[in-house]
Design a protein around this motif. Structure first.
Motif, PDB file in Angstrom:
ATOM      1  N   SER A   1       0.822  -1.201   0.000  1.00 14.68           N
ATOM      2  CA  SER A   1       0.000   0.000   0.000  1.00 14.68           C
ATOM      3  C   SER A   1       0.858   1.254   0.000  1.00 14.68           C
ATOM      4  O   SER A   1       2.026   1.237   0.381  1.00 14.68           O
ATOM      5  CB  SER A   1      -0.897  -0.017   1.245  1.00 14.68           C
ATOM      6  OG  SER A   1      -1.518   1.236   1.434  1.00 14.68           O
ATOM      7  N   ASP A   2       0.257   2.368  -0.398  1.00 15.61           N
ATOM      8  CA  ASP A   2       0.894   3.666  -0.201  1.00 15.61           C
ATOM      9  C   ASP A   2       0.786   4.053   1.274  1.00 15.61           C
ATOM     10  O   ASP A   2       0.019   3.475   2.038  1.00 15.61           O
ATOM     11  CB  ASP A   2       0.214   4.734  -1.054  1.00 15.61           C
ATOM     12  CG  ASP A   2       0.500   4.572  -2.536  1.00 15.61           C
ATOM     13  OD1 ASP A   2       1.587   4.060  -2.866  1.00 15.61           O
ATOM     14  OD2 ASP A   2      -0.355   4.948  -3.350  1.00 15.61           O
ATOM     15  N   ALA A   3       1.552   5.045   1.662  1.00 12.07           N
ATOM     16  CA  ALA A   3       1.487   5.568   3.019  1.00 12.07           C
ATOM     17  C   ALA A   3       1.452   7.084   2.953  1.00 12.07           C
ATOM     18  O   ALA A   3       2.185   7.691   2.166  1.00 12.07           O
ATOM     19  CB  ALA A   3       2.686   5.090   3.836  1.00 12.07           C
ATOM     20  N   TYR A   4       0.602   7.692   3.746  1.00  8.83           N
ATOM     21  CA  TYR A   4       0.427   9.137   3.740  1.00  8.83           C
ATOM     22  C   TYR A   4       0.718   9.711   5.127  1.00  8.83           C
ATOM     23  O   TYR A   4       0.389   9.097   6.145  1.00  8.83           O
ATOM     24  CB  TYR A   4      -1.005   9.511   3.339  1.00  8.83           C
ATOM     25  CG  TYR A   4      -1.387   9.049   1.965  1.00  8.83           C
ATOM     26  CD1 TYR A   4      -1.030   9.770   0.833  1.00  8.83           C
ATOM     27  CD2 TYR A   4      -2.116   7.865   1.796  1.00  8.83           C
ATOM     28  CE1 TYR A   4      -1.380   9.331  -0.434  1.00  8.83           C
ATOM     29  CE2 TYR A   4      -2.475   7.425   0.534  1.00  8.83           C
ATOM     30  CZ  TYR A   4      -2.099   8.158  -0.577  1.00  8.83           C
ATOM     31  OH  TYR A   4      -2.444   7.719  -1.824  1.00  8.83           O
ATOM     32  N   VAL A   5       1.295  10.905   5.154  1.00  5.68           N
ATOM     33  CA  VAL A   5       1.483  11.613   6.413  1.00  5.68           C
ATOM     34  C   VAL A   5       0.201  12.392   6.691  1.00  5.68           C
ATOM     35  O   VAL A   5      -0.156  13.313   5.962  1.00  5.68           O
ATOM     36  CB  VAL A   5       2.691  12.564   6.357  1.00  5.68           C
ATOM     37  CG1 VAL A   5       2.801  13.359   7.655  1.00  5.68           C
ATOM     38  CG2 VAL A   5       3.978  11.770   6.134  1.00  5.68           C
ATOM     39  N   LEU A   6      -0.476  11.996   7.778  1.00  6.77           N
ATOM     40  CA  LEU A   6      -1.772  12.576   8.101  1.00  6.77           C
ATOM     41  C   LEU A   6      -1.638  13.828   8.964  1.00  6.77           C
ATOM     42  O   LEU A   6      -2.474  14.730   8.905  1.00  6.77           O
ATOM     43  CB  LEU A   6      -2.633  11.530   8.831  1.00  6.77           C
ATOM     44  CG  LEU A   6      -4.119  11.803   8.971  1.00  6.77           C
ATOM     45  CD1 LEU A   6      -4.768  11.880   7.591  1.00  6.77           C
ATOM     46  CD2 LEU A   6      -4.784  10.714   9.809  1.00  6.77           C
ATOM     47  N   GLY A   7      -0.581  13.890   9.775  1.00  7.81           N
ATOM     48  CA  GLY A   7      -0.393  15.043  10.637  1.00  7.81           C
ATOM     49  C   GLY A   7       0.994  15.039  11.242  1.00  7.81           C
ATOM     50  O   GLY A   7       1.640  13.986  11.322  1.00  7.81           O
ATOM     51  N   VAL A   8       1.464  16.193  11.669  1.00  4.35           N
ATOM     52  CA  VAL A   8       2.785  16.321  12.298  1.00  4.35           C
ATOM     53  C   VAL A   8       2.686  17.280  13.473  1.00  4.35           C
ATOM     54  O   VAL A   8       1.772  18.105  13.553  1.00  4.35           O
ATOM     55  CB  VAL A   8       3.865  16.812  11.308  1.00  4.35           C
ATOM     56  CG1 VAL A   8       4.093  15.806  10.205  1.00  4.35           C
ATOM     57  CG2 VAL A   8       3.479  18.170  10.722  1.00  4.35           C
TER      58      VAL A   8
ATOM     59  N   ALA B   1      -7.415   4.416   5.537  1.00  2.17           N
ATOM     60  CA  ALA B   1      -7.556   5.233   6.746  1.00  2.17           C
ATOM     61  C   ALA B   1      -7.708   6.706   6.395  1.00  2.17           C
ATOM     62  O   ALA B   1      -8.465   7.435   7.042  1.00  2.17           O
ATOM     63  CB  ALA B   1      -6.356   5.022   7.662  1.00  2.17           C
ATOM     64  N   ALA B   2      -6.996   7.169   5.381  1.00  2.00           N
ATOM     65  CA  ALA B   2      -7.076   8.560   4.966  1.00  2.00           C
ATOM     66  C   ALA B   2      -8.508   8.897   4.500  1.00  2.00           C
ATOM     67  O   ALA B   2      -9.008  10.004   4.746  1.00  2.00           O
ATOM     68  CB  ALA B   2      -6.078   8.854   3.868  1.00  2.00           C
ATOM     69  N   ARG B   3      -9.154   7.938   3.833  1.00  2.00           N
ATOM     70  CA  ARG B   3     -10.535   8.158   3.386  1.00  2.00           C
ATOM     71  C   ARG B   3     -11.520   8.090   4.550  1.00  2.00           C
ATOM     72  O   ARG B   3     -12.536   8.808   4.570  1.00  2.00           O
ATOM     73  CB  ARG B   3     -10.917   7.125   2.322  1.00  2.00           C
ATOM     74  CG  ARG B   3     -10.195   7.311   0.992  1.00  2.00           C
ATOM     75  CD  ARG B   3     -10.798   6.402  -0.076  1.00  2.00           C
ATOM     76  NE  ARG B   3     -10.558   4.982   0.222  1.00  2.00           N
ATOM     77  CZ  ARG B   3      -9.499   4.294  -0.216  1.00  2.00           C
ATOM     78  NH1 ARG B   3      -8.579   4.903  -0.986  1.00  2.00           N
ATOM     79  NH2 ARG B   3      -9.345   3.034   0.082  1.00  2.00           N
ATOM     80  N   ARG B   4     -11.208   7.235   5.544  1.00  2.00           N
ATOM     81  CA  ARG B   4     -12.133   7.004   6.654  1.00  2.00           C
ATOM     82  C   ARG B   4     -12.061   8.095   7.722  1.00  2.00           C
ATOM     83  O   ARG B   4     -13.075   8.473   8.299  1.00  2.00           O
ATOM     84  CB  ARG B   4     -11.811   5.648   7.281  1.00  2.00           C
ATOM     85  CG  ARG B   4     -12.731   5.251   8.439  1.00  2.00           C
ATOM     86  CD  ARG B   4     -12.353   3.893   8.984  1.00  2.00           C
ATOM     87  NE  ARG B   4     -11.141   3.917   9.781  1.00  2.00           N
ATOM     88  CZ  ARG B   4      -9.987   3.387   9.416  1.00  2.00           C
ATOM     89  NH1 ARG B   4      -9.854   2.790   8.241  1.00  2.00           N
ATOM     90  NH2 ARG B   4      -8.921   3.451  10.214  1.00  2.00           N
TER      91      ARG B   4
END
Length: 253
Positions: free
Chosen positions: A2-9, A247-250
């Protein structure tokens, strides 16, 4: 995978905070990260906790991340697996890499990377012992000899400084020998540029801009490095939340 995204920092200010613990610093960075992502701690499936010096400085071995997160008092993260990462100056980067790898491998939908260091105020013998681990302690004298050989004519005797400064100085001196175009002024320009950036960042450890001439005129720590070229001792923490596309969509962010 899967891809991985940074959701927050999130990150604390960097500096000297004698009244704050590793747990308090980690908790501040984590709270800022969760707020940036717009999610609750209960969304986290795994934590990768980065710290390089607490074992040597405070004797907190084995379960640093578990202790720090408990001390942080962040609700909703209990029972989540915590993996401790120690990799010198790359500890934080390694934690982010492992969080992304866990997400991409499908082992976690949301993974947290958090790193915290608390070095200001430590007594000198403990601090020296922490930094000595940057070389092979079983071959200490051999390692120092290799550094001096790499530094060549610019080698300096050991002094009151982190051995990492000797490592960086040896690398810089060796690079200068192989690349004569790297003059002292050009080397100092890197620091002047970094200090100019730091002056614009309210959370930077060093916020005073310096000119190239000021960098060159400062006290020499180990040739060819002057004091502004060397990493300061201090405290701080940072965190990043990494998630899968699902998770990014949810999640609300």
């Amino acid at each position: 995978m899967s891809d991985a995204y940074v959701l927050g920092v999130g990150r604390t200010a960097y500096g000297r905070f004698p009244g704050l613990t590793v747990g308090a610093l980690a908790g501040e960075a984590l709270a800022l990260c969760l707020a940036d992502a717009g999610v609750e701690a209960a969304a986290v499936d795994a934590v990768f906790f980065a710290n390089a010096t607490q074992g040597a400085l405070e004797g907190q071995h084995l379960v640093r991340g578990q202790v720090a997160l408990r001390a942080a008092g962040v609700k909703g993260i209990e029972g989540v697996p915590v993996f401790n990462v120690e990799n010198a100056c790359a500890s934080g980067t390694a934690a982010v890499h492992l969080a992304a790898t866990a997400v991409r491998a499908g082992e976690a939908d949301v993974a947290l990377a958090v790193g915290a260091e608390k070095m200001y105020g430590a007594d000198e013998p403990r601090l020296a012992a922490a930094f000595h681990g940057g070389l092979d302690v079983a071959r200490w004298e051999e390692g120092l000899k290799a550094l001096r050989e790499a530094a060549g004519a610019e080698a300096a005797p050991p002094g009151r400084r982190s051995v990492f400064m000797d490592v960086y100085a040896a690398l810089a001196a060796d690079y200068r020998r192989r690349h004569p175009g790297l003059t002292p002024r050009r080397l100092a320009a890197v620091t002047a540029k970094n200090r100019r950036h730091g002056a614009l960042n309210p959370r930077a450890a060093r916020r005073e801009a310096l000119t190239v001439d000021e960098v060159l005129a400062a006290r020499t720590i180990v040739p060819p490095l002057t004091q502004p070229m060397c990493a300061p001792i201090g405290d701080g923490a940072a965190a990043a939340l990494v998630c899968s596309p699902a998770a990014a969509r949810r999640l609300p962010a």
